[in-house]
Motif scaffolding. Structure first.
Motif, PDB file in Angstrom:
ATOM      1  N   SER A  48      32.076  38.038  22.341  1.00  0.00           N
ATOM      2  CA  SER A  48      31.638  36.702  22.763  1.00  0.00           C
ATOM      3  C   SER A  48      32.704  36.019  23.612  1.00  0.00           C
ATOM      4  CB  SER A  48      31.316  35.838  21.543  1.00  0.00           C
ATOM      5  OG  SER A  48      30.208  36.352  20.832  1.00  0.00           O
ATOM      6  N   LEU A  49      33.957  36.144  23.186  1.00  0.00           N
ATOM      7  CA  LEU A  49      35.038  35.519  23.945  1.00  0.00           C
ATOM      8  C   LEU A  49      35.177  36.165  25.318  1.00  0.00           C
ATOM      9  CD1 LEU A  49      37.305  33.449  23.998  1.00  0.00           C
ATOM     10  CD2 LEU A  49      38.806  35.135  22.920  1.00  0.00           C
ATOM     11  N   GLY A  50      35.040  37.480  25.365  1.00  0.00           N
ATOM     12  CA  GLY A  50      35.110  38.175  26.641  1.00  0.00           C
ATOM     13  C   GLY A  50      34.009  37.740  27.590  1.00  0.00           C
ATOM     14  N   ARG A  51      32.803  37.520  27.050  1.00  0.00           N
ATOM     15  CA  ARG A  51      31.676  37.067  27.882  1.00  0.00           C
ATOM     16  C   ARG A  51      31.940  35.674  28.436  1.00  0.00           C
ATOM     17  NH1 ARG A  51      27.876  33.629  26.894  1.00  0.00           N
ATOM     18  NH2 ARG A  51      28.325  33.614  24.644  1.00  0.00           N
ATOM     19  N   ILE A  52      32.444  34.781  27.603  1.00  0.00           N
ATOM     20  CA  ILE A  52      32.722  33.413  28.036  1.00  0.00           C
ATOM     21  C   ILE A  52      33.756  33.405  29.165  1.00  0.00           C
ATOM     22  CG2 ILE A  52      33.734  31.214  27.325  1.00  0.00           C
ATOM     23  CD1 ILE A  52      32.512  31.762  24.524  1.00  0.00           C
ATOM     24  N   VAL A  53      34.825  34.179  29.001  1.00  0.00           N
ATOM     25  CA  VAL A  53      35.861  34.244  30.029  1.00  0.00           C
ATOM     26  C   VAL A  53      35.310  34.827  31.320  1.00  0.00           C
ATOM     27  CG1 VAL A  53      38.043  35.350  30.660  1.00  0.00           C
ATOM     28  CG2 VAL A  53      37.766  34.369  28.379  1.00  0.00           C
ATOM     29  N   ARG A  54      34.548  35.904  31.202  1.00  0.00           N
ATOM     30  CA  ARG A  54      34.015  36.561  32.397  1.00  0.00           C
ATOM     31  C   ARG A  54      33.063  35.641  33.161  1.00  0.00           C
ATOM     32  NH1 ARG A  54      32.371  40.381  29.909  1.00  0.00           N
ATOM     33  NH2 ARG A  54      30.153  39.887  29.686  1.00  0.00           N
ATOM     34  N   GLU A  55      32.181  34.945  32.442  1.00  0.00           N
ATOM     35  CA  GLU A  55      31.190  34.092  33.107  1.00  0.00           C
ATOM     36  C   GLU A  55      31.807  32.849  33.729  1.00  0.00           C
ATOM     37  OE1 GLU A  55      28.221  33.283  30.179  1.00  0.00           O
ATOM     38  OE2 GLU A  55      27.263  35.253  30.374  1.00  0.00           O
ATOM     39  N   ASN A  56      32.885  32.366  33.148  1.00  0.00           N
ATOM     40  CA  ASN A  56      33.479  31.130  33.647  1.00  0.00           C
ATOM     41  C   ASN A  56      34.653  31.332  34.595  1.00  0.00           C
ATOM     42  OD1 ASN A  56      32.348  28.558  32.057  1.00  0.00           O
ATOM     43  ND2 ASN A  56      32.311  30.332  30.697  1.00  0.00           N
ATOM     44  N   LEU A  57      35.431  32.387  34.361  1.00  0.00           N
ATOM     45  CA  LEU A  57      36.666  32.576  35.115  1.00  0.00           C
ATOM     46  C   LEU A  57      36.647  33.829  35.969  1.00  0.00           C
ATOM     47  CD1 LEU A  57      39.233  31.527  32.344  1.00  0.00           C
ATOM     48  CD2 LEU A  57      38.144  30.108  34.079  1.00  0.00           C
ATOM     49  N   GLY A  58      35.549  34.592  35.943  1.00  0.00           N
ATOM     50  CA  GLY A  58      35.387  35.730  36.835  1.00  0.00           C
ATOM     51  C   GLY A  58      36.296  36.905  36.569  1.00  0.00           C
ATOM     52  N   THR A  59      36.887  36.970  35.380  1.00  0.00           N
ATOM     53  CA  THR A  59      37.808  38.051  35.064  1.00  0.00           C
ATOM     54  C   THR A  59      37.677  38.424  33.598  1.00  0.00           C
ATOM     55  OG1 THR A  59      40.114  38.768  35.275  1.00  0.00           O
ATOM     56  CG2 THR A  59      39.741  36.514  34.481  1.00  0.00           C
ATOM     57  N   THR A  60      38.507  39.357  33.137  1.00  0.00           N
ATOM     58  CA  THR A  60      38.504  39.723  31.725  1.00  0.00           C
ATOM     59  C   THR A  60      39.624  38.992  31.003  1.00  0.00           C
ATOM     60  OG1 THR A  60      40.023  41.584  31.992  1.00  0.00           O
ATOM     61  CG2 THR A  60      37.657  42.016  32.344  1.00  0.00           C
ATOM     62  N   LEU A  61      39.506  38.898  29.690  1.00  0.00           N
ATOM     63  CA  LEU A  61      40.552  38.236  28.921  1.00  0.00           C
ATOM     64  C   LEU A  61      41.864  39.014  29.007  1.00  0.00           C
ATOM     65  CD1 LEU A  61      41.555  36.038  27.100  1.00  0.00           C
ATOM     66  CD2 LEU A  61      40.454  37.161  25.147  1.00  0.00           C
ATOM     67  N   THR A  62      41.767  40.343  29.020  1.00  0.00           N
ATOM     68  CA  THR A  62      42.978  41.163  29.164  1.00  0.00           C
ATOM     69  C   THR A  62      43.717  40.815  30.445  1.00  0.00           C
ATOM     70  OG1 THR A  62      42.054  43.010  27.898  1.00  0.00           O
ATOM     71  CG2 THR A  62      43.848  43.512  29.415  1.00  0.00           C
ATOM     72  N   GLU A  63      42.993  40.716  31.561  1.00  0.00           N
ATOM     73  CA  GLU A  63      43.611  40.392  32.836  1.00  0.00           C
ATOM     74  C   GLU A  63      44.122  38.956  32.874  1.00  0.00           C
ATOM     75  OE1 GLU A  63      44.415  42.346  35.231  1.00  0.00           O
ATOM     76  OE2 GLU A  63      43.527  44.115  34.301  1.00  0.00           O
ATOM     77  N   LEU A  64      43.424  38.058  32.201  1.00  0.00           N
ATOM     78  CA  LEU A  64      43.857  36.662  32.143  1.00  0.00           C
ATOM     79  C   LEU A  64      45.218  36.552  31.451  1.00  0.00           C
ATOM     80  CD1 LEU A  64      42.949  33.723  32.753  1.00  0.00           C
ATOM     81  CD2 LEU A  64      42.011  33.658  30.438  1.00  0.00           C
ATOM     82  N   ILE A  65      45.346  37.234  30.326  1.00  0.00           N
ATOM     83  CA  ILE A  65      46.615  37.223  29.590  1.00  0.00           C
ATOM     84  C   ILE A  65      47.717  37.879  30.422  1.00  0.00           C
ATOM     85  CG2 ILE A  65      47.801  38.025  27.509  1.00  0.00           C
ATOM     86  CD1 ILE A  65      44.936  38.094  26.193  1.00  0.00           C
ATOM     87  N   ARG A  66      47.364  39.008  31.041  1.00  0.00           N
ATOM     88  CA  ARG A  66      48.341  39.744  31.834  1.00  0.00           C
ATOM     89  C   ARG A  66      48.808  38.923  33.040  1.00  0.00           C
ATOM     90  NH1 ARG A  66      46.358  45.568  32.796  1.00  0.00           N
ATOM     91  NH2 ARG A  66      46.782  45.572  30.541  1.00  0.00           N
ATOM     92  N   ALA A  67      47.884  38.202  33.659  1.00  0.00           N
ATOM     93  CA  ALA A  67      48.253  37.369  34.804  1.00  0.00           C
ATOM     94  C   ALA A  67      49.252  36.299  34.393  1.00  0.00           C
ATOM     95  CB  ALA A  67      47.005  36.734  35.410  1.00  0.00           C
TER      96      ALA A  67
END
Length: 320
Positions: free
Chosen positions: A210-229
């Motif tokens: 669910s968290l991965g879906r929310i991040v992808r739909e709103n921020l256009g990326t994955t949570l893994t990549e968001l943290i890594r960025a």
């Protein structure tokens, strides 16, 4: 590396060019310029590293140095490209004046796009035309005039985005996502120690899916990549503005294996941590080392944050 700005071979610290593309994906070479795409006509999608977003006419896209950029067009795209190095305008310093770094550049939690309204578009077109004229004619003090025009352009974009965009804007089909605000705060507090999406999902009491879906739909990326960025933004700042050993910086952001960290850094930037530090320090004449090692927080840069959240914690200084 010919695509990198290097004043030792006579490269200009600011440059302008036309943007024309259609159909096939276009992937410009990585560069150490800050880059602005002013889209006059056309539509499509663009990637900033792994994050993907749609764009249309009368929009401006903002990219940071060493970022991987990709663009595809649904209809022919025309516009202008403005590129400038920190030697021309230091975004980190200019951020203290207008906050453009936390809003236009270097915000892993937002979309690097500003949709121009009619009034701002008219002003932006005029400023870009004046930049182009100064760039072409290079009359007395043209660099100072271009700097003034560029600053005004960034201020206009910052004002517009700050007035029309909330932090972590939710998707239109899912109007309530307070979890994104909490996630943002949790990452800022824990990105050096928590790297797994499941750890953040547990803290937020949602499933990783669910968290991965929310991040992808709103921020256009994955949570893994968001943290890594976020980790890499911290690492780049420390490499650029301190003389701390790479091994120490890697350990600070949670990587005990320096070689693994270096591979991760090179994949994200196209160069090793050692090259990034030594090259940028040399072409900047060491001016980067005189900057503070504790810049203002990303949480402060993007606007106010809901402090009523039960997960709200004091955020550490972060890199923008």
């Amino acid at each position: 590396m010919e695509h990198l700005f290097d004043p030792r071979r006579g490269d200009h610290a600011i440059r302008l060019s036309d943007l024309r593309t259609s159909g096939n994906a276009w992937e410009p070479s990585r560069t150490n310029y800050f880059t602005i795409y002013f889209i006059q006509s056309g539509s499509g999608r663009f990637w900033a590293d792994t994050a993907c977003f749609d764009f249309g006419p009368d929009s401006t896209l903002f990219f940071v140095p060493y970022q991987h950029i990709r663009l595809t067009a649904d209809s022919p795209v025309q516009g202008k490209i403005i590129q400038f190095h920190a030697n021309f305008l230091c975004v980190e310093t200019f951020h203290a004046e207008v906050g453009c770094s936390g809003i236009l550049f270097n915000d892993p939690y937002g979309i690097p796009l500003v949709q121009l309204d009619e009034e701002t578009k008219v002003k932006a077109v005029r400023l870009i035309e004046e930049l182009s004229t100064e760039h072409a004619e290079q009359e007395l003090a043209f660099s100072e005039v271009m700097l003034a025009h560029l600053k005004v352009l960034l201020v206009l974009a910052t004002r517009l985005k700050a007035s029309t965009t909330e932090i972590c804007v939710p998707a239109t089909h899912d109007p309530k996502h307070p979890v994104l605000i909490e996630l943002r705060e949790l990452i800022e507090e824990n990105y050096c120690t928590l790297h797994a999406p499941a750890e953040y999902a547990k803290l937020l009491h949602v499933t990783p899916k669910s968290l991965g879906r929310i991040v992808r739909e709103n921020l256009g990326t994955t949570l893994t990549e968001l943290i890594r960025a976020r980790i890499l933004t911290h690492a780049k700042w420390q490499l650029l503005h301190t003389l701390r050993p790479v091994k120490e910086i890697a350990r600070e952001v949670g990587y005990t294996d320096e070689l693994y960290f270096s591979r991760l850094f090179k994949k994200a930037t196209g160069c090793s941590p050692k090259f990034f530090r030594e090259f940028e320090t040399e072409i900047r004449g060491g001016s980067n080392l005189s900057m503070p090692s504790s810049p203002s927080s990303i949480l402060d840069a993007g606007g106010s944050v809901d402090t009523s959240s039960s997960t709200k914690k004091k955020s550490k200084p972060t890199e923008i």
